[in-house]
Scaffold this motif. Structure first.
Motif, mmCIF file in Angstrom:
data_model
loop_
_atom_site.group_PDB
_atom_site.id
_atom_site.type_symbol
_atom_site.label_atom_id
_atom_site.label_comp_id
_atom_site.label_asym_id
_atom_site.label_seq_id
_atom_site.Cartn_x
_atom_site.Cartn_y
_atom_site.Cartn_z
ATOM 1 N N ILE A 1 11.521 4.564 3.116
ATOM 2 C CA ILE A 1 12.716 4.319 2.305
ATOM 3 C C ILE A 1 13.088 5.624 1.622
ATOM 4 O O ILE A 1 12.273 6.237 0.932
ATOM 5 N N ARG A 2 14.338 6.053 1.814
ATOM 6 C CA ARG A 2 14.782 7.325 1.255
ATOM 7 C C ARG A 2 15.677 7.172 0.034
ATOM 8 O O ARG A 2 15.915 8.143 -0.671
ATOM 9 N N GLY A 3 16.200 5.978 -0.211
ATOM 10 C CA GLY A 3 17.011 5.825 -1.408
ATOM 11 C C GLY A 3 17.655 4.464 -1.508
ATOM 12 O O GLY A 3 17.739 3.715 -0.533
ATOM 13 N N TYR A 4 18.093 4.171 -2.735
ATOM 14 C CA TYR A 4 18.823 2.942 -3.039
ATOM 15 C C TYR A 4 20.155 3.333 -3.658
ATOM 16 O O TYR A 4 20.235 4.288 -4.438
ATOM 17 N N TYR A 5 21.195 2.566 -3.346
ATOM 18 C CA TYR A 5 22.541 2.925 -3.769
ATOM 19 C C TYR A 5 23.314 1.680 -4.162
ATOM 20 O O TYR A 5 23.074 0.600 -3.622
ATOM 21 N N ASP A 6 24.266 1.866 -5.049
ATOM 22 C CA ASP A 6 25.191 0.796 -5.413
ATOM 23 C C ASP A 6 26.403 0.939 -4.500
ATOM 24 O O ASP A 6 27.210 1.856 -4.656
ATOM 25 N N GLU B 1 0.846 -1.181 0.000
ATOM 26 C CA GLU B 1 0.000 0.000 0.000
ATOM 27 C C GLU B 1 0.883 1.233 0.000
ATOM 28 O O GLU B 1 1.973 1.229 0.574
ATOM 29 N N THR B 2 0.413 2.288 -0.635
ATOM 30 C CA THR B 2 1.147 3.544 -0.606
ATOM 31 C C THR B 2 0.441 4.491 0.352
ATOM 32 O O THR B 2 -0.781 4.454 0.449
ATOM 33 N N PRO B 3 1.142 5.298 1.071
ATOM 34 C CA PRO B 3 2.601 5.374 1.147
ATOM 35 C C PRO B 3 3.174 4.154 1.862
ATOM 36 O O PRO B 3 2.652 3.717 2.883
ATOM 37 N N TYR B 4 4.253 3.641 1.291
ATOM 38 C CA TYR B 4 4.864 2.422 1.815
ATOM 39 C C TYR B 4 5.803 2.748 2.964
ATOM 40 O O TYR B 4 6.622 3.660 2.881
ATOM 41 N N LEU B 5 5.669 1.981 4.038
ATOM 42 C CA LEU B 5 6.572 2.082 5.187
ATOM 43 C C LEU B 5 7.167 0.706 5.452
ATOM 44 O O LEU B 5 6.477 -0.308 5.341
ATOM 45 N N VAL B 6 8.442 0.680 5.824
ATOM 46 C CA VAL B 6 9.081 -0.569 6.207
ATOM 47 C C VAL B 6 8.413 -1.039 7.501
ATOM 48 O O VAL B 6 8.228 -0.246 8.429
ATOM 49 N N PRO B 7 8.020 -2.284 7.583
ATOM 50 C CA PRO B 7 7.321 -2.759 8.792
ATOM 51 C C PRO B 7 8.145 -2.555 10.064
ATOM 52 O O PRO B 7 9.362 -2.744 10.075
ATOM 53 N N ASP B 8 7.456 -2.176 11.131
ATOM 54 C CA ASP B 8 8.114 -1.979 12.430
ATOM 55 C C ASP B 8 8.789 -3.260 12.917
ATOM 56 O O ASP B 8 9.788 -3.205 13.619
ATOM 57 N N SER B 9 8.234 -4.385 12.536
ATOM 58 C CA SER B 9 8.786 -5.653 13.007
ATOM 59 C C SER B 9 10.220 -5.855 12.532
ATOM 60 O O SER B 9 11.024 -6.461 13.230
ATOM 61 N N LEU B 10 10.563 -5.329 11.359
ATOM 62 C CA LEU B 10 11.936 -5.473 10.856
ATOM 63 C C LEU B 10 12.911 -4.722 11.751
ATOM 64 O O LEU B 10 13.935 -5.253 12.160
ATOM 65 N N VAL B 11 12.581 -3.502 12.098
ATOM 66 C CA VAL B 11 13.466 -2.688 12.936
ATOM 67 C C VAL B 11 13.484 -3.223 14.368
ATOM 68 O O VAL B 11 14.526 -3.268 15.001
ATOM 69 N N ASP C 1 14.531 -8.132 -1.067
ATOM 70 C CA ASP C 1 13.679 -7.995 -2.240
ATOM 71 C C ASP C 1 12.254 -7.584 -1.906
ATOM 72 O O ASP C 1 11.663 -6.745 -2.594
ATOM 73 N N CYS C 2 11.680 -8.168 -0.870
ATOM 74 C CA CYS C 2 10.255 -8.003 -0.609
ATOM 75 C C CYS C 2 9.927 -6.910 0.409
ATOM 76 O O CYS C 2 8.865 -6.291 0.340
ATOM 77 N N VAL C 3 10.797 -6.691 1.377
ATOM 78 C CA VAL C 3 10.504 -5.697 2.406
ATOM 79 C C VAL C 3 11.141 -4.356 2.069
ATOM 80 O O VAL C 3 10.481 -3.317 2.071
ATOM 81 N N LEU C 4 12.428 -4.364 1.747
ATOM 82 C CA LEU C 4 13.115 -3.115 1.419
ATOM 83 C C LEU C 4 12.989 -2.744 -0.057
ATOM 84 O O LEU C 4 13.322 -1.619 -0.439
ATOM 85 N N LEU C 5 12.537 -3.690 -0.882
ATOM 86 C CA LEU C 5 12.312 -3.459 -2.316
ATOM 87 C C LEU C 5 13.557 -2.958 -3.038
ATOM 88 O O LEU C 5 13.481 -2.108 -3.927
ATOM 89 N N ILE C 6 14.729 -3.474 -2.648
ATOM 90 C CA ILE C 6 15.979 -3.037 -3.266
ATOM 91 C C ILE C 6 16.025 -3.549 -4.706
ATOM 92 O O ILE C 6 15.924 -4.751 -4.939
#
Length: 164
Positions: A138-143, A53-63, A118-123
């Protein structure tokens, strides 16, 4: 003739000073780091069974699984063991701030790292590092293998820390 030269010289010297003072008083240099996945459709990776769902938030359970004490943090997630050196650079750069570099070993084998990546952080496939702010956005993806990308990550962390 001498008086004319003096007027032009004075103007040539005062104009840059006046522009500088004007910009210093009325100008604002502000940069923002966009928040990812805030609107529109989020396409789920092929191997993920989640609905987003948007806006997407990383689940609290991960942190909360990471057992970090400080909730006002910026999290840098990486999953490739070859990125230890660039991620150490971030740890050293922000040892004074509440920036947490999350390593694969921080998960203690509790969960599937590929699923988190892949599924939670959508990298995306072209990136190896994700930046998550204290509101779990999520504020950004980087190499992480590209020095310029790591430099951009450091600058964007500084911008986020300055805003909060």
């Amino acid at each position: 003739m001498k008086r004319k030269k003096l007027v032009f010289l004075t103007l040539a010297l005062l104009l840059p000073v006046a522009v500088f003072v004007f910009l210093k008083i009325f100008g604002r240099n502000e940069f923002t780091v966009p928040v990812m996945h805030q609107e529109g459709m989020i396409e789920a990776p092929a191997n993920c069974d989640f609905t987003y769902e948007t806006p997407y938030l990383v689940p609290d359970s991960l942190v909360s699984d990471l057992n970090f004490q400080d909730r006002d943090s910026v999290y840098v997630f990486y999953f490739d063991p070859s990125l230890i050196t660039p991620m150490n650079r971030i740890s050293v750069e922000f040892k004074w701030a509440s920036v947490k570099v999350v390593t694969p070993s921080d998960f203690h084998g509790k969960t599937d790292l590929r699923s988190i990546k892949d599924c939670v952080l959508l990298i995306p496939p072209e990136a190896s590092v994700a930046l998550v702010d204290h509101k779990n956005r999520i504020r950004g993806y980087y190499d992480g293998t590209d020095r310029d990308e790591v430099d951009r990550l450091i600058v964007e962390i500084k911008i986020i820390l300055k805003q909060y």
